[in-house]
Design an enzyme around this catalytic site. Structure first.
Site, PDB file in Angstrom:
ATOM      1  N   ASN A  95      -7.982 -11.887 -24.225  1.00  0.00           N
ATOM      2  CA  ASN A  95      -7.295 -12.883 -25.055  1.00  0.00           C
ATOM      3  C   ASN A  95      -6.386 -13.828 -24.252  1.00  0.00           C
ATOM      4  O   ASN A  95      -5.589 -14.579 -24.824  1.00  0.00           O
ATOM      5  CB  ASN A  95      -6.523 -12.199 -26.196  1.00  0.00           C
ATOM      6  CG  ASN A  95      -5.473 -11.227 -25.699  1.00  0.00           C
ATOM      7  OD1 ASN A  95      -4.967 -11.371 -24.599  1.00  0.00           O
ATOM      8  ND2 ASN A  95      -5.133 -10.240 -26.527  1.00  0.00           N
ATOM      9  N   ILE A 149      -1.591 -15.067 -18.326  1.00  0.00           N
ATOM     10  CA  ILE A 149      -1.319 -16.111 -19.326  1.00  0.00           C
ATOM     11  C   ILE A 149      -0.442 -17.208 -18.731  1.00  0.00           C
ATOM     12  O   ILE A 149      -0.731 -18.403 -18.883  1.00  0.00           O
ATOM     13  CB  ILE A 149      -0.688 -15.486 -20.595  1.00  0.00           C
ATOM     14  CG1 ILE A 149      -1.679 -14.500 -21.218  1.00  0.00           C
ATOM     15  CG2 ILE A 149      -0.310 -16.578 -21.599  1.00  0.00           C
ATOM     16  CD1 ILE A 149      -1.119 -13.636 -22.329  1.00  0.00           C
ATOM     17  N   ASP A 168       8.866 -15.604 -11.040  1.00  0.00           N
ATOM     18  CA  ASP A 168       8.175 -14.314 -11.152  1.00  0.00           C
ATOM     19  C   ASP A 168       8.481 -13.609  -9.844  1.00  0.00           C
ATOM     20  O   ASP A 168       8.041 -14.051  -8.782  1.00  0.00           O
ATOM     21  CB  ASP A 168       6.656 -14.536 -11.327  1.00  0.00           C
ATOM     22  CG  ASP A 168       5.920 -13.222 -11.576  1.00  0.00           C
ATOM     23  OD1 ASP A 168       6.303 -12.213 -10.957  1.00  0.00           O
ATOM     24  OD2 ASP A 168       4.962 -13.214 -12.362  1.00  0.00           O
ATOM     25  N   THR A 200       6.207 -12.607 -19.652  1.00  0.00           N
ATOM     26  CA  THR A 200       6.319 -11.304 -18.997  1.00  0.00           C
ATOM     27  C   THR A 200       5.942 -10.227 -20.016  1.00  0.00           C
ATOM     28  O   THR A 200       5.922 -10.493 -21.219  1.00  0.00           O
ATOM     29  CB  THR A 200       7.767 -11.023 -18.566  1.00  0.00           C
ATOM     30  OG1 THR A 200       8.560 -10.861 -19.746  1.00  0.00           O
ATOM     31  CG2 THR A 200       8.342 -12.147 -17.738  1.00  0.00           C
ATOM     32  N   ARG A 229       6.435 -11.381 -26.086  1.00  0.00           N
ATOM     33  CA  ARG A 229       6.889 -10.260 -26.901  1.00  0.00           C
ATOM     34  C   ARG A 229       8.283 -10.551 -27.430  1.00  0.00           C
ATOM     35  O   ARG A 229       9.143 -11.050 -26.683  1.00  0.00           O
ATOM     36  CB  ARG A 229       6.964  -8.972 -26.065  1.00  0.00           C
ATOM     37  CG  ARG A 229       5.651  -8.230 -25.975  1.00  0.00           C
ATOM     38  CD  ARG A 229       5.211  -7.698 -27.351  1.00  0.00           C
ATOM     39  NE  ARG A 229       3.913  -7.075 -27.298  1.00  0.00           N
ATOM     40  CZ  ARG A 229       2.741  -7.720 -27.439  1.00  0.00           C
ATOM     41  NH1 ARG A 229       2.702  -9.019 -27.626  1.00  0.00           N
ATOM     42  NH2 ARG A 229       1.614  -7.045 -27.399  1.00  0.00           N
ATOM     43  N   GLN A 257      11.405  -7.603 -34.549  1.00  0.00           N
ATOM     44  CA  GLN A 257      10.832  -6.799 -35.643  1.00  0.00           C
ATOM     45  C   GLN A 257       9.712  -7.631 -36.247  1.00  0.00           C
ATOM     46  O   GLN A 257       9.945  -8.794 -36.591  1.00  0.00           O
ATOM     47  CB  GLN A 257      11.862  -6.577 -36.762  1.00  0.00           C
ATOM     48  CG  GLN A 257      13.010  -5.674 -36.416  1.00  0.00           C
ATOM     49  CD  GLN A 257      12.564  -4.236 -36.254  1.00  0.00           C
ATOM     50  OE1 GLN A 257      11.634  -3.806 -36.928  1.00  0.00           O
ATOM     51  NE2 GLN A 257      13.196  -3.516 -35.343  1.00  0.00           N
ATOM     52  N   HIS A 276       2.584 -13.971 -34.954  1.00  0.00           N
ATOM     53  CA  HIS A 276       1.901 -13.275 -33.848  1.00  0.00           C
ATOM     54  C   HIS A 276       0.411 -13.636 -33.818  1.00  0.00           C
ATOM     55  O   HIS A 276      -0.464 -12.781 -33.962  1.00  0.00           O
ATOM     56  CB  HIS A 276       2.087 -11.754 -33.971  1.00  0.00           C
ATOM     57  CG  HIS A 276       1.904 -11.040 -32.659  1.00  0.00           C
ATOM     58  ND1 HIS A 276       2.604  -9.919 -32.320  1.00  0.00           N
ATOM     59  CD2 HIS A 276       1.089 -11.281 -31.598  1.00  0.00           C
ATOM     60  CE1 HIS A 276       2.238  -9.496 -31.116  1.00  0.00           C
ATOM     61  NE2 HIS A 276       1.309 -10.306 -30.663  1.00  0.00           N
TER      62      HIS A 276
HETATM   63  N1  NAI Z   1       1.238 -13.464 -28.617  1.00  0.00           N
HETATM   64  C1  NAI Z   1       0.137 -12.772 -28.412  1.00  0.00           C
HETATM   65  O1  NAI Z   1      -0.669 -12.595 -29.305  1.00  0.00           O
HETATM   66  C2  NAI Z   1      -0.150 -12.225 -27.059  1.00  0.00           C
HETATM   67  C3  NAI Z   1       0.869 -11.806 -26.262  1.00  0.00           C
HETATM   68  N2  NAI Z   1       0.587 -11.263 -25.021  1.00  0.00           N
HETATM   69  C4  NAI Z   1       1.698 -10.817 -24.208  1.00  0.00           C
HETATM   70  O2  NAI Z   1       1.842 -11.708 -23.095  1.00  0.00           O
HETATM   71  C5  NAI Z   1       2.466 -11.021 -22.015  1.00  0.00           C
HETATM   72  C6  NAI Z   1       1.864 -11.390 -20.692  1.00  0.00           C
HETATM   73  O3  NAI Z   1       0.493 -11.049 -20.649  1.00  0.00           O
HETATM   74  P1  NAI Z   1      -0.382 -11.268 -19.313  1.00  0.00           P
HETATM   75  O4  NAI Z   1      -0.124 -12.606 -18.741  1.00  0.00           O
HETATM   76  O5  NAI Z   1      -1.756 -10.872 -19.662  1.00  0.00           O
HETATM   77  O6  NAI Z   1       0.267 -10.152 -18.364  1.00  0.00           O
HETATM   78  P2  NAI Z   1       0.212 -10.076 -16.778  1.00  0.00           P
HETATM   79  O7  NAI Z   1       0.461  -8.659 -16.415  1.00  0.00           O
HETATM   80  O8  NAI Z   1      -1.012 -10.733 -16.238  1.00  0.00           O
HETATM   81  O9  NAI Z   1       1.480 -10.964 -16.346  1.00  0.00           O
HETATM   82  C7  NAI Z   1       2.810 -10.570 -16.509  1.00  0.00           C
HETATM   83  C8  NAI Z   1       3.606 -11.210 -15.373  1.00  0.00           C
HETATM   84  O10 NAI Z   1       4.993 -10.971 -15.609  1.00  0.00           O
HETATM   85  C9  NAI Z   1       5.598 -10.781 -14.344  1.00  0.00           C
HETATM   86  N3  NAI Z   1       6.856 -10.056 -14.499  1.00  0.00           N
HETATM   87  C10 NAI Z   1       7.042  -8.729 -14.693  1.00  0.00           C
HETATM   88  N4  NAI Z   1       8.367  -8.472 -14.771  1.00  0.00           N
HETATM   89  C11 NAI Z   1       9.015  -9.658 -14.629  1.00  0.00           C
HETATM   90  C12 NAI Z   1      10.386 -10.050 -14.636  1.00  0.00           C
HETATM   91  N5  NAI Z   1      11.362  -9.143 -14.775  1.00  0.00           N
HETATM   92  N6  NAI Z   1      10.693 -11.353 -14.495  1.00  0.00           N
HETATM   93  C13 NAI Z   1       9.715 -12.289 -14.331  1.00  0.00           C
HETATM   94  N7  NAI Z   1       8.392 -11.972 -14.292  1.00  0.00           N
HETATM   95  C14 NAI Z   1       8.052 -10.675 -14.452  1.00  0.00           C
HETATM   96  C15 NAI Z   1       4.571  -9.999 -13.539  1.00  0.00           C
HETATM   97  O11 NAI Z   1       4.769 -10.126 -12.141  1.00  0.00           O
HETATM   98  C16 NAI Z   1       3.270 -10.628 -13.994  1.00  0.00           C
HETATM   99  O12 NAI Z   1       2.883 -11.656 -13.095  1.00  0.00           O
HETATM  100  C17 NAI Z   1       2.377  -9.540 -22.400  1.00  0.00           C
HETATM  101  O13 NAI Z   1       3.633  -9.136 -22.895  1.00  0.00           O
HETATM  102  C18 NAI Z   1       1.412  -9.488 -23.533  1.00  0.00           C
HETATM  103  O14 NAI Z   1       1.584  -8.443 -24.400  1.00  0.00           O
HETATM  104  C19 NAI Z   1      -0.690 -11.155 -24.548  1.00  0.00           C
HETATM  105  C20 NAI Z   1      -1.738 -11.601 -25.322  1.00  0.00           C
HETATM  106  C21 NAI Z   1      -1.543 -12.138 -26.642  1.00  0.00           C
HETATM  107  O1  AKG Z   2      -3.813  -7.986 -31.375  1.00  0.00           O
HETATM  108  C1  AKG Z   2      -3.150  -9.015 -31.489  1.00  0.00           C
HETATM  109  O2  AKG Z   2      -3.422  -9.920 -32.254  1.00  0.00           O
HETATM  110  C2  AKG Z   2      -1.922  -9.166 -30.628  1.00  0.00           C
HETATM  111  C3  AKG Z   2      -2.287  -9.511 -29.210  1.00  0.00           C
HETATM  112  C4  AKG Z   2      -1.195  -9.180 -28.297  1.00  0.00           C
HETATM  113  O3  AKG Z   2      -0.033  -9.358 -28.570  1.00  0.00           O
HETATM  114  C5  AKG Z   2      -1.538  -8.586 -27.001  1.00  0.00           C
HETATM  115  O4  AKG Z   2      -2.730  -8.537 -26.663  1.00  0.00           O
HETATM  116  O5  AKG Z   2      -0.607  -8.169 -26.298  1.00  0.00           O
END
Ligand code: NAI
Ligand code: AKG
Length: 524
Positions: A95, A149, A168, A200, A229, A257, A276
């Protein structure tokens, strides 16, 4: 026959391979509607709505695997699952594009006030002067968290003529240059950015990252976006900044929440929200459902799963042979990553003694996974570690040596970072456990377990007493203490094992003792 409970809305097309398997019986129900039969399920598939708590796991004694159709696993008690030997898998990249596009859509909507204008026209008004926005072109975008992302958002921002300023702590210069962004400290990003977006994971370090103190460091008129998040931007702390006009607008896809109920932020006209929806596209849902369905099939066929985030994805035979070193490698990587809390380019692993005769590739990958875990969302395992390292510009290599330093086996890890190199060596003693025998140039002997405290100081009389006094005054109990030094009167270190982790106040108090140069918390 394996029984699978699908308790959230997951793409049926993606689940088709599971439904087609004669070995699998799929039930689609909320866990609350399946109370009577919870004990019969072998697998549970969720998105973010189902909260997989210890209490739920207790009701599911037959459960072997939990699949998260998405990235974040903060709705799953992974520790409780691990204790029960339940494998937790996710779909780390299915995603990414949707979440990046949603972030971008929110950014455009925020600065052009599209939701407010939409409501106004639907209310039969025609008030063009009320909705004057800002261009994205030429603006400075601050991205906090530059993983999958964050980097996709950056590509889109550059196409819009924005300059991208990234914070980062684990991003290397090479990767930043490749993606055309500049690396900064958090304070620098806060000071210069016109728009800040967070990407993050939610961890204890990132919870409240944009709270009162850091919000005060942002530019007046800044726009903020959280599609990662709830909680990374402190919702309560935002209120006075919105009231004063310091923050010009906020876009939120996620909340502390969910659902947020009658939240005070919803009353602000310049706070735009979605429920979300980051991953809510047909494409993303198909991707994540297909990924977890395929993994579940592999699991039930006894093949290794590639996206396990808690238990090894190895065959039982291989795992039994390398088990001891697999765990030692994981610990070496984990400790080294925390100690070298800076961008790194290269990891070099050397095997000596009995361990050199085993399948070291798996041990190296376990070490790499341990190293990457504190840096990325907790989705790294020995299968995907090599790919994640490559994505982050980290190379690694294995060497073999005869130098065991007197032990039957020795694994040595050297980490090359920007302006600093660090070496840690460990051994496994059968029936005794793992020992770290060399740490940053000093011979020492400690168990890599639990809450550790590293103190580097000048070798002077009375240091142990001074440290003991500070910890005692803060009610911190020392379980063990190991000391080592390079030479009399020179660089010396202590490694303490504590009953509980110490907070920043204790670290600061220790750092103020004369002749102490560095104090670090290390979790093993
Ligand atoms: N709104 C939604 O529906 C969705 C939300 N998400 C959320 O997006 C977030 C990121 O996802 P991805 O990019 O796939 O993860 P990822 O693991 O590829 O990237 C996270 C990045 O955050 C950095 N990081 C970790 N701790 C940190 C800090 N203290 N300060 C600054 N940077 C820091 C890491 O080095 C890493 O590069 C996750 O929390 C995920 O759950 C993901 C998909 C959908
Ligand atoms: O399942 C969803 O729609 C939420 C996606 C999400 O927040 C995640 O993949 O971390």
């Amino acid at each position: 026959m394996f029984r699978v409970l699908v308790s959230d809305a997951i793409s049926e097309e993606g689940l088709a391979p599971l439904c087609a398997s004669a070995q699998i019986d799929i039930v689609q129900k909320k866990t609350t509607e399946a109370e009577e039969e919870l004990h019969t399920f072998d697998a549970l598939l969720v998105r973010s709505a189902t909260k997989v708590t210890e209490e739920l796991l207790e009701k599911m004694p037959n459960l072997k695997i939990i699949g998260r159709a998405g990235v974040g696993v903060d709705n799953i008690d992974v520790d409780a699952a691990t204790k029960r030997g339940i494998v937790v898998i996710n779909a780390p990249n299915g995603n990414t594009i949707s979440a990046a596009e949603h972030t971008f859509a929110m950014m455009a909507a925020l600065v052009r006030r599209i939701p407010q204008a939409h409501i106004s026209v639907k209310s039969r008004e025609w008030n063009r002067s009320a909705f004057v926005g800002n261009e994205l072109f030429g603006k400075k975008l601050g991205i906090i968290g530059f993983g999958r992302i964050g980097s996709e958002v950056a590509k889109r921002a550059r196409a819009f003529g924005m300059s991208v300023h990234v914070y980062d702590p684990f991003l290397t210069k090479e990767r930043a240059e490749k993606l055309g962004v500049s690396i900064h400290s958090l304070d620098e990003v806060l000071a210069v950015a016109d728009i800040i977006t967070v990407h993050t994971p939610l961890t204890k370090e990132t919870r409240g990252l944009l709270g009162t103190e850091n919000l005060a460091k942002t530019k007046k008129g800044v726009y903020l976006i959280n599609c990662a998040r709830g909680g990374i931007i402190d919702e309560q702390a935002l209120i006075p900044f919105l009231e004063s006009g310091h923050v010009a607008g906020v876009a939120l896809d996620v909340f502390e929440q969910e659902p947020p109920g009658d939240h005070p932020l919803l009353a602000f006209d310049n706070v735009i929200v979605t429920p979300h929806l980051g991953a809510s596209t047909v494409e993303a849902q198909l991707n994540v459902a297909t990924q977890v369905a395929e993994e579940l099939l592999h699991f039930f066929e006894g093949r290794p799963v590639t996206s396990s985030i808690n238990l090894p994805a190895l065959s039982k035979d291989v795992y039994e042979k390398i088990q001891a070193f697999y765990h030692l490698g994981r610990k070496l990587g984990l400790i080294a990553s925390q100690f070298m809390n800076i961008p790194v380019q290269e990891l070099s692993v050397t095997y000596a003694g009995t361990v050199a005769d085993l399948e070291t590739t798996y041990i190296t990958r376990s070490l790499l996974a341990g190293f990457l875990r504190p840096r990325v969302a907790s989705t790294v395992n020995e299968v995907n570690a090599a790919m994640v390292a490559k994505e982050r510009g980290i190379t690694y290599g294995e060497k073999f040596s005869d130098e065991t330093h007197g032990y039957a086996n020795c694994i040595s890890l050297t980490v090359h970072g920007e302006n600093k190199t660090f070496t840690i060596k460990g051994t496994h003693v059968p029936n005794y456990g793992d020992r770290i025998v060399h740490f940053d140039g000093v011979a020492i002997d400690f168990a890599p377990e639990g809450h550790l405290l590293y103190i580097q100081h000048q070798d002077r009389p009375g240091m142990i007493g001074k440290v003991g006094n500070v910890l005692g005054a803060h009610d911190v109990n020392i379980a063990t203490m190991q000391v080592g030094r390079q030479e009399a009167g020179g660089k010396a270190m202590m490694i303490l094992s504590l009953d509980k982790p110490v907070d920043d106040e204790v670290l600061q108090a220790l750092a103020q003792i004369d002749d102490i140069e560095t104090v670090k918390r290390l979790e093993a």
